[in-house]
Write an enzyme that holds these catalytic residues in place. Structure first.
Site, PDB file in Angstrom:
ATOM      1  N   LYS A  74      36.215  42.118  37.157  1.00  0.00           N
ATOM      2  CA  LYS A  74      35.426  40.948  37.537  1.00  0.00           C
ATOM      3  C   LYS A  74      34.114  40.945  36.751  1.00  0.00           C
ATOM      4  O   LYS A  74      33.525  42.004  36.513  1.00  0.00           O
ATOM      5  CB  LYS A  74      35.143  40.999  39.049  1.00  0.00           C
ATOM      6  CG  LYS A  74      34.509  39.731  39.614  1.00  0.00           C
ATOM      7  CD  LYS A  74      34.309  39.817  41.129  1.00  0.00           C
ATOM      8  CE  LYS A  74      33.745  38.521  41.695  1.00  0.00           C
ATOM      9  NZ  LYS A  74      33.526  38.581  43.155  1.00  0.00           N
ATOM     10  N   SER A 118      35.022  34.302  45.795  1.00  0.00           N
ATOM     11  CA  SER A 118      34.551  34.239  44.437  1.00  0.00           C
ATOM     12  C   SER A 118      35.410  34.974  43.417  1.00  0.00           C
ATOM     13  O   SER A 118      35.354  34.646  42.226  1.00  0.00           O
ATOM     14  CB  SER A 118      33.130  34.791  44.373  1.00  0.00           C
ATOM     15  OG  SER A 118      33.115  36.180  44.601  1.00  0.00           O
ATOM     16  N   SER A 124      35.239  37.326  49.546  1.00  0.00           N
ATOM     17  CA  SER A 124      35.537  37.034  48.137  1.00  0.00           C
ATOM     18  C   SER A 124      36.661  37.836  47.509  1.00  0.00           C
ATOM     19  O   SER A 124      37.076  37.527  46.399  1.00  0.00           O
ATOM     20  CB  SER A 124      34.277  37.214  47.288  1.00  0.00           C
ATOM     21  OG  SER A 124      33.403  36.130  47.458  1.00  0.00           O
TER      22      SER A 124
END
Lengths: 490, 95
Positions: A75, A153, A177
């Site tokens: 990420k 997210s 998330s």
């Protein structure tokens, strides 16, 4: 040969150990899958040369771990030395970390292969991956002509894992998330206990809630990847100095005698019947596997979201104060005569997107003189009560709690564009309590809705009992036998 | 509680985010939607409840107060938008 990128981490590990495949072959399969999946917007930066170097080193290594030669996506919130790390924000344009996050350092130390950086919501603020400066990440699941969100997210991480672009990915979870995108994409996402994985080198959103974790195709893979990510780190003062168990060894599948709590407050108004049915199905599956099911009450559940939207923006407004156009990232063009305050204000106005600006300002407001007690301190007191609810349930003998991960299946990109921000926040209604209480939670794909989209259930465990939690998730996964994959359209 | 334009302007200023006047009404409206959610906290009886300071019971770790890192100015300045002679450069602060 089947496409190697479709393997799970455990399968790839075993095939490499047996000499059937090499990490270079596996990595090449992932790189070519990534190249063919540009439309998904899952990867923001790829590092193909680095990946092949890592793979060659893994193939040559004499001492191997469960992650040696396994290609992973990271990420964009994790600092990887020399690789663009932007938290999907314009304000970090051009930023190349001069140091490595503890989690990624551990992963590379275990021999994992770095494929690149994954798309996400800007500074991890969002539930649909639509606030990213890189553009949307797209869900590989598709049932009509609409493009769907992979959630957020960690939307890029979820899309990449679901589309077999990597074998596993790192995510972070401040209010859901990791778990919400996992539920939207038919994958497994684990938020560990607060303090289990180091936050050092992970771009901070809300420091008392942020926790990194694995996003994978199976529960077993989550156990393997968590083992590589977790551990005590002196660089993070909130990192737990506890021994690291062998999470994979905990996966016996035997959950007889375990007590699962069903919290009545999670049965919210307007919950789609399909979600309710899925929940009942999960309950029956765990019962079938030998667990005892009890109804429990977590009375402060409905206050978790309001308290979260005080605490998270408050912490974000402090953490994001560092983006001032001085030390890193982007500085706005200045007009003649502009002073330092103009520089701050212009830099932050053009560097932060609308959702990030909104949260920084809400945080500034709730921390400002005259409102601190009314909002921030009250929210922290409510947080104490939310945690107490869980403590009491565990003290009464509950081993884990079962609830839906999300109130709906994946929705269409752009469908929430005209809604007020609170409508988007409601996505986190089932997940945010877990962050408020610092507990481990895992989303497991359990079924499809009528239109054919995946739905997930969430198990919430006792603090630092990820092994037990993973074993329960493993039993649920086996009972659910979820094998559906998105049909390739990209 | 509801946020008026003046409060929205003040918050933007405190947050060091430039918001043009024509965008203040929209901003105030969004704040009010979020505060509408937050205001539910007033329904909770928090009498005698301690505000949470740490979600895990452990005490923060201490370490010896000594220098453990440093002497890497090139790395520190590597990402600066404007670095000169070993310093971060900013617009003139003092008249």
């Amino acid at each position: 040969m089947t496409e190697l990128n479709r393997l799970t981490i455990a399968e790839a590990r075993d095939k490499m150990a047996g000499g059937e495949i090499t990490s270079v072959e596996l990595t090449e399969a992932c790189l070519s899958a990534i190249e063919g999946a540009g439309v998904l917007g899952a990867f923001a930066h790829t590092t193909p040369e680095r990946a092949l170097d890592d793979a060659r080193a893994a193939d040559a290594a004499t001492e191997k771990t469960g992650l040696t030669g396994i290609p992973l996506g990271i990420k964009d919130l994790f600092c990887v030395e020399g690789v663009p790390t932007q938290a999907a924000s314009r304000i970090l344009e051009g930023f190349k970390p001069q140091y490595e996050s503890t989690i990624t350092r551990q992963l590379w130390g275990s021999g994992a292969v770095m494929l690149g950086k994954l798309n996400m919501d800007e500074f991890a603020m969002g539930s649909s991956n639509e606030t990213s400066v890189y553009g949307n990440a797209v869900n590989p699941w598709k049932v009509d002509d609409r493009q769907l969100t992979p959630g957020g997210s960690s939307g890029g991480s979820a899309a990449a894992v679901a589309a077999d672009l990597c074998l596993g990915a790192t995510g972070t979870d401040t209010g859901g998330s990791i778990r919400q995108p996992a539920a939207f994409t038919g994958t497994v996402g684990l938020k560990p206990t607060y303090g289990r994985c180091s936050r050092w080198g992970v771009v901070a959103f809300a420091s008392s809630l942020d926790q990194a974790g694995p996003m994978t195709k199976t529960v077993r893979d989550a156990a393997i990847l968590l083992g590589g990510m977790a551990g005590h780190d002196p660089m993070d003062s909130t990192s737990a100095d506890l021994p690291l168990p062998d999470f994979e060894a905990a996966l016996t599948g035997d959950i007889r005698g375990k007590t699962i709590g069903i919290p009545r407050e999670y049965r919210v108004d307007n919950m789609p019947a399909e979600i309710d049915e899925l929940w009942a199905k999960g309950r029956a599956m765990l019962e079938e596997a030998g667990a005892k099911i009890v109804d429990i009450s977590l009375p402060h559940t409905k206050y978790a979201l309001p308290a979260y939207y005080v605490i998270a923006p408050a912490e974000a407004s402090s953490n994001l104060a560092r983006y001032d156009g001085v030390r890193f990232g982007r500085r706005a063009e200045l007009a003649p005569g502009d002073g330092i305050t103009d520089m701050y204000e212009k830099t932050r106005a053009e560097g932060f997107g609308p959702e990030v600006q909104r949260r920084v300002m809400v945080g500034t407001y709730v921390l400002s003189a005259g409102y601190y007690d009314a909002y921030y301190n009250r929210a922290r007191k409510v947080r104490t009560l939310i945690k107490r609810d869980f403590d009491e349930a565990f003290a009464a003998g509950v081993d884990a709690i079962l609830a839906p991960t999300t109130p709906t299946a994946a929705f269409g990109l752009g469908e929430m564009a005209d809604a007020d921000p609170v409508q988007m926040y409601l996505n986190d209604v089932f997940t945010v309590t877990v962050n408020m209480a610092g507990l481990p939670g895992i989303s497991v794909p359990v079924g499809l809705d009528a239109s054919g989209l995946p739905l997930g259930l969430q198990l919430v465990g006792r603090p630092f009992e990820e092994g037990d939690l993973l074993n329960l998730a493993y039993a649920l996964e086996r009972e659910a036998a979820f094998v559906a994959k998105p049909a390739r359209w990209w | 509680m509801s946020i008026d334009l003046e409060t929205a302007r003040k918050v933007a200023k405190l947050a060091r985010i430039r918001v043009e006047d024509e965008h203040l009404p929209e901003l105030a409206q969004e704040f009010n939607a979020i505060l509408g959610l937050i205001d539910h906290l007033n329904e909770v009886d928090v009498e005698g409840v301690e505000p949470m300071t740490s979600v895990t019971p452990q005490r923060l770790k201490r370490r010896v107060d000594v220098v453990t890192d440093g002497d890497q100015p090139a790395k520190v300045l590597a990402n600066a938008p404007d670095a000169r002679e070993g310093f971060f450069a900013v617009p003139k602060v003092v008249e």
